[in-house]
Structure formats: structure tokens, C-alpha cells
Design a protein around this motif. Structure first.
Motif, PDB file in Angstrom:
ATOM      1  N   THR A  63       0.868  -1.180   0.000  1.00  0.00           N
ATOM      2  CA  THR A  63       0.000   0.000   0.000  1.00  0.00           C
ATOM      3  C   THR A  63       0.907   1.233   0.000  1.00  0.00           C
ATOM      4  OG1 THR A  63      -0.040   0.202   2.413  1.00  0.00           O
ATOM      5  CG2 THR A  63      -1.739  -1.205   1.428  1.00  0.00           C
ATOM      6  N   GLN A  64       0.291   2.380  -0.065  1.00  0.00           N
ATOM      7  CA  GLN A  64       1.063   3.628  -0.044  1.00  0.00           C
ATOM      8  C   GLN A  64       1.911   3.718   1.217  1.00  0.00           C
ATOM      9  OE1 GLN A  64      -0.152   6.661  -2.198  1.00  0.00           O
ATOM     10  NE2 GLN A  64       1.816   7.585  -1.715  1.00  0.00           N
ATOM     11  N   ARG A  65       1.317   3.326   2.356  1.00  0.00           N
ATOM     12  CA  ARG A  65       2.023   3.471   3.625  1.00  0.00           C
ATOM     13  C   ARG A  65       3.187   2.491   3.758  1.00  0.00           C
ATOM     14  NH1 ARG A  65      -0.423   2.381   9.682  1.00  0.00           N
ATOM     15  NH2 ARG A  65      -1.120   0.472   8.671  1.00  0.00           N
ATOM     16  N   ASN A  66       2.932   1.208   3.409  1.00  0.00           N
ATOM     17  CA  ASN A  66       3.921   0.174   3.732  1.00  0.00           C
ATOM     18  C   ASN A  66       4.915  -0.104   2.609  1.00  0.00           C
ATOM     19  OD1 ASN A  66       2.778  -1.497   1.797  1.00  0.00           O
ATOM     20  ND2 ASN A  66       1.638  -2.741   3.234  1.00  0.00           N
ATOM     21  N   ARG A  67       4.915   0.680   1.557  1.00  0.00           N
ATOM     22  CA  ARG A  67       5.723   0.328   0.383  1.00  0.00           C
ATOM     23  C   ARG A  67       7.199   0.170   0.731  1.00  0.00           C
ATOM     24  NH1 ARG A  67       7.338   5.771  -1.004  1.00  0.00           N
ATOM     25  NH2 ARG A  67       5.842   6.923   0.235  1.00  0.00           N
ATOM     26  N   ALA A  68       7.685   0.855   1.788  1.00  0.00           N
ATOM     27  CA  ALA A  68       9.097   0.718   2.173  1.00  0.00           C
ATOM     28  C   ALA A  68       9.431  -0.714   2.582  1.00  0.00           C
ATOM     29  CB  ALA A  68       9.433   1.678   3.305  1.00  0.00           C
TER      30      ALA A  68
END
Length: 192
Positions: free
Chosen positions: A66-71
Motif C-alpha cells: 500500500t502507499q504506507r507500507n511500500r518501504a
DNA sequence: AGAACGATAACCT
DNA sequence: GGTTATCGTTCTT
């Protein structure tokens, strides 16, 4: 201190199973240099937790990117910082073995070794023992926010992890804190 | 549109 | 020691 214990841990350190990396981060040193190096803070990592991928019901990565967890799906050895409770930031180090697509280690607690006065000030003057003994306390003490999303923890920059051999202290292992799913997995590690 | 999730401080007893 | 207030991200309906 031996000369290379102040060097950042290499990328290869993070390119192993997330649970092993969580265990091995204990006793290492988290270093924060802010404001052009004028604010130097450091502490010994004393509590960590592993969060993996689709095999881990408590992981942010359990349902894919997702946008948040992409790292968590990106380069290992970088920072995954997330915002929670509408109020707090938490710091993770991206780490996973070659066969996994995502993974990160939550840094839950440190014991200050340098810049204790700065950290105490960042935490409204609270006592040294309580300054960084929680995942959102340590980010507040070290002024770690979304600005450091994706920061390279293997280079001497604003935020990195250093340490040769970790300190010899007893390691306690148990279920992860503050979650409701995946309580059968003992992926929390702390130094006694 | 609605609900689940989760760290800390402040307050209470 | 227990209760409460705080809200952005994400999934489900």
C-alpha cells in the motif's frame, strides 16, 4: 570503543530473515544526527520485533503493498516510519531474507548513551529511564518523523544503526506487544 | 460509509 | 492498577 563498532552495519546485515535480524539488532547502537550534526543522539537497542509478510497476520504487509507500507517491499537497510494512533510515529528497519517480498523490524526501545539531555528535552524533561523505553517514545526523543521515511540506515546520515559485536546480555523472547493477531509467534526480543 | 487497529499521557482510585 | 482520549490508514460493506 573498537574503531569499527561506530561504523554503520552493512546492507548485507539486513538481507537475512526478518526474525534473525530482529534478534541481532539487540545491543547495536541507533544513531541520530539532526540539525547539521549539531544534535547528536545515540542509544543501545534493547527491544525489537519482527514483522514479516503474507505469512504474518500482524504485519502491515500482510495484504500486499500500500502507499504506507511500500518501504517494507523496498531496499533492505532503509527506514520504514509509520504514523499510528493519529499521534505517534514508529521506526522500523527494512529487513528480509531473499525468498520473502516484505519485512521490517520494529525498534521498540533504546537506552540512551549520548545526547541524553537533548532527548529528555524533546520529551518534556522526562526521566532518563523513561525517555525512550517505547516505540513512540524513542521517535519523539530522537525527533524521528515521516521526513525520515526511506532513510538509509547503512550510511552515516541523519539516522543509522552502528555496532560491531553486540553487548553480551541475556536475550528474552516472547509474543509481540500491542497486537491481537499472530500472538502465537514469539518474535519480540529484548535485553534483560 | 463504516469499522478495526494501535502507543502514550493524563487522570483516577 | 485501571480507564480514558487522541485520529490517520486500511479494509469491508
Amino acid at each position: 570503543m573498537p574503531p569499527d563498532s561506530a561504523r554503520p552495519l552493512p546492507r548485507a546485515f539486513y538481507s537475512r530473515d526478518t526474525v534473525a535480524v530482529a534478534r541481532d539488532l539487540l545491543g547495536r547502537t541507533l544513531v541520530r544526527r539532526a540539525h547539521g550534526g549539531r544534535a547528536a543522539m545515540a542509544g543501545t537497542i534493547v527491544e525489537t520485533e519482527a514483522y514479516r509478510s503474507s505469512d504474518d497476520p500482524a504485519s502491515h504487509a500482510r495484504n500486499g503493498m500500500t502507499q504506507r507500507n511500500r518501504a517494507m517491499f523496498g531496499e533492505v537497510g532503509r527506514a520504514y516510519v509509520y504514523f499510528t494512533y493519529g499521534m505517534h510515529h514508529c521506526l522500523n528497519a527494512v529487513a528480509r531474507g531473499p525468498s520473502r517480498d516484505a519485512g521490517a523490524v520494529l525498534i521498540r526501545a533504546i537506552e540512551p548513551t549520548a545526547g541524553g539531555c537533548i532527548m529528555s528535552r524533546n520529551r518534556r524533561g522526562c526521566a532518563a529511564r523513561d525517555v525512550a523505553n517505547g516505540p513512540a517514545k524513542l521517535t519523539q526523543a530522537m525527533r524521528i518523523t515521516g521526513d525520515l521515511y526511506g532513510a538509509d540506515l547503512t550510511a552515516r546520515g541523519e539516522l543509522y544503526v552502528a555496532g560491531g559485536a553486540p553487548a553480551r546480555r541475556r536475550v528474552a523472547r516472547g509474543p509481540r506487544v500491542g497486537i491481537r493477531r499472530g500472538l502465537d509467534l514469539e518474535w519480540n526480543f529484548r535485553l534483560a
